[in-house]
Write an enzyme that holds these catalytic residues in place. Structure first.
Site, PDB file in Angstrom:
ATOM      1  N   GLY A 200     -16.354  10.487 -20.898  1.00  0.00           N
ATOM      2  CA  GLY A 200     -16.131  10.845 -22.287  1.00  0.00           C
ATOM      3  C   GLY A 200     -14.942  11.751 -22.502  1.00  0.00           C
TER       4      GLY A 200
ATOM      5  CB  CYS B 189      -6.691   7.660 -24.715  1.00  0.00           C
ATOM      6  SG  CYS B 189      -6.459   7.536 -26.495  1.00  0.00           S
TER       7      CYS B 189
ATOM      8  CB  CYS C 238      -3.626  18.780 -18.390  1.00  0.00           C
ATOM      9  SG  CYS C 238      -4.964  18.371 -19.523  1.00  0.00           S
TER      10      CYS C 238
END
Length: 394
Positions: free
Chosen positions: A115, A213, A82
């Protein structure tokens, strides 16, 4: 550090959900052209290129850059989870500041699938296997959740047990994120949400709900980094200086970290201390921060690790509005990952773009009044963190 790396141009494309996004090379082309136009240079003046992405075949960076031009310069592909975008920025800054080159393009992109994130390669060692084993032994009842939410849900549990914070405290971060994103045309999720909306959204793991999230989205962002001499020679705007930057990975102490440490607070603290020492600037002087809010617990923990508020006081910091406009420091004026979404390779470069606009006074209704300093925090599991301090200069 020396004093010679400047952000002279930035660009990005609006982030989008996987179903609505363009292919990664098309998104990248848009971001690169926007950054070049913002800088006022032709692609032929770029001497090196750093392309960041996580999910893609090798040399995807070349394909993306070739849509803008094929000039024969080095194109280096970067993958650091990330923190990939900021790692590309870190390499670009080093190249310019060392004198190896005068003008570098750094860009990041990601074409995500819908997802939760999970391992792509299942026939070889997983770089996060040790952490997953520790987490599994701590909270076996969380094992049905994807790995990343599990880490941060347990970190939230630990914080609540230690300091008495409530789930509402974490949920308030999502409410703030959407409020900021309402003024950001690059963000995917701009509609306001209430505390009840956040708390009543589907449970992902522990106290973490869906609206706490960061969702997988697609996007691209870019920056042109130059030396002051190059900028002066070509009449470029060079009023955003990378004053300090640090990158860190795990130390042996990581094996013994407590549950809050599973959010990589240790290496974040290490990198932050380096940046503060390099720059001679403390957290009390920073008016605006773009930080890595992949999950609400990460934002809350980061407030304290960066020194924006003392340890154990994040709940009051949030309740008093000290994390938003009119408070002590505006965190994630862009809406952050929670609202923009999190296209892994693009995230760090998008943070760079937002803070550059803030320091130039070009952020429109998101503008933090009088901002002359800005801090960027970007974390990658596995692990790495990149901290960058920007300053506005004459």
């Amino acid at each position: 550090m020396g004093g010679g790396a400047y952000v002279v141009g930035v660009g990005m494309v609006p982030f989008a959900t996987p179903k609505k996004a363009d292919p990664y090379d098309v998104m990248s082309e848009g971001a690169i052209k926007a950054a070049l136009a913002d800088a006022g240079i032709d692609y032929g003046m770029v001497q090196q290129v750093y392309a960041g992405y996580v999910f893609g075949d090798s040399t995807s960076g070349q394909l993306a850059a070739y849509r803008v031009g094929m000039t024969g310069v080095p194109v280096i592909n970067v993958n650091n989870n990330c923190s990939t975008g900021s790692t590309a920025l870190w390499l670009a800054r080093q190249a310019v500041e060392s004198g190896a080159t005068d003008c570098v393009l750094a860009f990041g992109f990601e074409q995500m699938r819908p997802g939760a994130l999970d391992a792509v390669w299942t026939d070889r060692p997983n770089p996060l296997s040790r952490l997953n084993t520790i987490v599994g032994s701590e909270r076996g009842d969380y094992e049905s959740a994807p790995p990343a939410p599990r880490w941060f849900a347990i970190a939230a549990d630990a914080y609540m047990e230690k300091y008495g914070a409530t789930p509402e405290t974490f949920a308030a971060i999502s409410v703030k994120a959407r409020k900021h994103a309402a003024n950001n045309p690059y963000a995917v999720f701009r509609d306001p949400v209430t505390l009840d909306d956040v708390l009543n959204s589907p449970t992902i793991c522990g106290t973490l709900t869906k609206l706490q999230c960061a969702p997988p989205t697609c996007g691209a962002a870019a920056a042109v980094i130059c030396s002051r001499e190059f900028a002066r020679k070509h009449g470029l705007r060079a009023d955003v200086h990378i004053r300090a930057q640090a990158m860190a990975s795990d130390t042996p102490e990581a094996e013994e970290r407590d549950r809050q440490g599973w959010a990589w607070t240790g290496i974040v603290g290490d990198a932050a201390r380096q940046v503060y020492e390099q720059s001679g600037i403390g957290p009390e002087d920073i008016p605006v921060v773009e930080l890595h809010d992949c999950f609400t617990p990460n934002e809350l923990l980061t407030y304290e690790v960066l020194g924006l508020t003392p340890e154990g006081t994040a709940e009051k910091f949030i309740a008093d509005g000290d994390n938003t406009y009119g408070g002590r420091v505006v965190t994630n004026p862009s809406g952050g990952l929670l609202s923009k979404g999190h296209p892994l390779g693009a995230t760090g470069m998008a943070q760079c773009a937002e803070l550059t606009w803030q320091l130039r006074g070009e952020a429109g209704p998101r503008q933090v009044d009088g901002a002359t300093l800005a801090l960027q925090h970007n974390v990658g599991g596995g692990s790495s963190v990149v901290m960058t301090m920007y300053e506005k200069v004459a």
